[in-house]
Design a protein around this motif. Structure first.
Motif, PDB file in Angstrom:
ATOM      1  N   SER A 180     -26.386  57.418  46.399  1.00 52.10           N
ATOM      2  CA  SER A 180     -25.950  56.237  47.835  1.00 52.10           C
ATOM      3  C   SER A 180     -26.587  56.614  48.510  1.00 52.10           C
ATOM      4  O   SER A 180     -26.945  55.669  49.243  1.00 52.10           O
ATOM      5  CB  SER A 180     -24.307  56.087  47.718  1.00 52.10           C
ATOM      6  OG  SER A 180     -23.364  56.267  46.621  1.00 52.10           O
ATOM      7  N   TRP A 181     -27.097  57.947  48.612  1.00 56.50           N
ATOM      8  CA  TRP A 181     -27.907  58.112  50.369  1.00 56.50           C
ATOM      9  C   TRP A 181     -29.261  57.967  49.340  1.00 56.50           C
ATOM     10  O   TRP A 181     -30.151  57.144  50.385  1.00 56.50           O
ATOM     11  CB  TRP A 181     -27.622  59.759  50.217  1.00 56.50           C
ATOM     12  CG  TRP A 181     -28.945  60.367  50.939  1.00 56.50           C
ATOM     13  CD1 TRP A 181     -28.839  59.810  52.345  1.00 56.50           C
ATOM     14  CD2 TRP A 181     -30.271  60.708  50.972  1.00 56.50           C
ATOM     15  NE1 TRP A 181     -29.645  60.373  53.235  1.00 56.50           N
ATOM     16  CE2 TRP A 181     -31.037  60.968  51.960  1.00 56.50           C
ATOM     17  CE3 TRP A 181     -30.698  61.633  50.191  1.00 56.50           C
ATOM     18  CZ2 TRP A 181     -31.995  61.366  52.721  1.00 56.50           C
ATOM     19  CZ3 TRP A 181     -32.240  62.398  50.076  1.00 56.50           C
ATOM     20  CH2 TRP A 181     -32.276  62.352  51.442  1.00 56.50           C
ATOM     21  N   GLN A 222     -29.672  54.040  50.068  1.00 56.14           N
ATOM     22  CA  GLN A 222     -29.599  54.314  51.477  1.00 56.14           C
ATOM     23  C   GLN A 222     -30.874  53.798  51.855  1.00 56.14           C
ATOM     24  O   GLN A 222     -31.450  53.731  53.070  1.00 56.14           O
ATOM     25  CB  GLN A 222     -29.203  54.593  52.050  1.00 56.14           C
ATOM     26  CG  GLN A 222     -28.841  54.365  53.539  1.00 56.14           C
ATOM     27  CD  GLN A 222     -27.872  55.942  54.258  1.00 56.14           C
ATOM     28  OE1 GLN A 222     -26.233  55.736  53.453  1.00 56.14           O
ATOM     29  NE2 GLN A 222     -27.777  55.573  55.489  1.00 56.14           N
ATOM     30  N   ALA A 250     -24.359  58.598  56.108  1.00 51.57           N
ATOM     31  CA  ALA A 250     -24.373  58.939  54.834  1.00 51.57           C
ATOM     32  C   ALA A 250     -22.957  59.685  54.096  1.00 51.57           C
ATOM     33  O   ALA A 250     -22.518  59.679  54.511  1.00 51.57           O
ATOM     34  CB  ALA A 250     -25.137  60.428  54.605  1.00 51.57           C
ATOM     35  N   VAL A 268     -26.753  65.649  55.493  1.00 49.04           N
ATOM     36  CA  VAL A 268     -28.075  64.923  55.911  1.00 49.04           C
ATOM     37  C   VAL A 268     -28.221  64.970  57.783  1.00 49.04           C
ATOM     38  O   VAL A 268     -29.583  64.801  58.442  1.00 49.04           O
ATOM     39  CB  VAL A 268     -27.786  63.555  55.337  1.00 49.04           C
ATOM     40  CG1 VAL A 268     -28.234  62.535  55.900  1.00 49.04           C
ATOM     41  CG2 VAL A 268     -27.559  63.658  54.280  1.00 49.04           C
TER      42      VAL A 268
END
Length: 289
Positions: free
Chosen positions: A98-99, A102, A124, A132
């Motif tokens: 996912s990060w 993104q 995050a 992060v």
């Protein structure tokens, strides 16, 4: 009596210190890796092992059974946390994916890689929120490549190394087509999470069978000991204890082999590794061929 007295005193001390809010145990650090077994869990395992071993020793008067019960009690908390570890590992891999997605989406509207990392730090995923945030803070006073390598050491996951390697290459050598590469890495991370879920579900039947067999064996021996103790009297002799030790060792070896086979091997990390001094020594003149 000395063991019971010492255990009672230690327990009393822990209760008093806990009531005063003092933290006396913490996670141990070893280089870039953090210990996955904090001291609180070690105390819980030792306490459970001593309790189970004492109960079995008082009930059966068999030293081998007491030792085996202590080993089982020591590993019981770890068995109960196996499912939790699997869920945390899946969540961690999903957070990396996912990060990465993104970051790929933010790069199209951000003014450079540093701005994209800083802009997306507040959004995050949960398992990566703290690392992060620290990465975004380090970007204010460290070079991007060094901050990314420290972030890789903090996350400590091989899948994250691929993402960090792509970002370091983009920061140092101005690599092109970074967005499609990040998208491909995110898809690979999600495939890894799906693979782990399929493996875990596929082995659920074997884990259930092992638990049922172990429960039936323990319950049968306990029932025989309570109903007809004379039937198990030969195990109280020296030769009976030797036979019982062989049986316990075979059970332990089988369970350890199943645990080892059931583990998913993780590839070796390659970001943030320091070159050892002996690896920097040049070969001799005769070996330069």
């Amino acid at each position: 009596m000395a063991v019971f007295g010492g255990g009672g005193g230690c327990g009393l001390l822990l209760i008093v210190l806990g009531g005063r809010g003092r933290r006396i145990f913490g996670t141990r650090h070893s280089g870039a890796r953090r210990s996955v077994v904090p001291s609180e869990q070690l105390v819980a395992r030792v306490t459970c092992a001593l309790g189970v071993a004492t109960a079995v020793a008082l009930l059966t008067k068999w030293p081998v059974a007491a030792v085996a019960a202590g080993v089982l009690g020591y590993g019981l908390p770890n068995i109960r946390r196996a499912s939790g570890r699997h869920q945390r590992e899946i969540a961690r891999v999903e957070a990396i994916a996912s990060w990465t997605e993104q970051l790929r989406d933010t790069l199209s509207a951000a003014n450079g890689l540093e701005h994209a990392i800083t802009a997306g730090a507040r959004l995050a995923p949960g398992p990566l929120a703290a690392p992060v945030a620290r990465l975004a803070a380090r970007l204010q006073y460290e070079p991007l490549a060094d901050a990314l390598r420290e972030f890789a050491a903090e996350v400590d996951h091989p899948l994250a190394d691929f993402v960090i390697a792509a970002l370091v290459m983009a920061a140092e050598r101005e690599a092109r087509e970074l967005g499609p590469l990040l998208g491909h890495l995110a898809e690979c991370a999600r495939d890894d999470a799906r693979m782990r879920s399929r493996v875990w579900v596929g082995r659920a039947r074997t884990r259930t069978a092992v638990r049922i067999i172990g429960g039936v064996v323990v319950a049968s021996v306990g029932a025989l000991f309570l109903i007809d103790g004379a039937y198990l009297a030969p195990y109280g002799t020296i030769s009976g204890q030797i036979v019982l030790l062989v049986v316990f060792v075979m059970f332990a070896a089988a369970l350890a082999a199943m645990e080892h086979i059931g583990r998913i091997a993780m590839p070796e990390r390659f970001v943030g590794k320091r070159v050892r001094r002996h690896e920097l020594v040049r070969p001799a003149v005769g070996d330069q061929r």
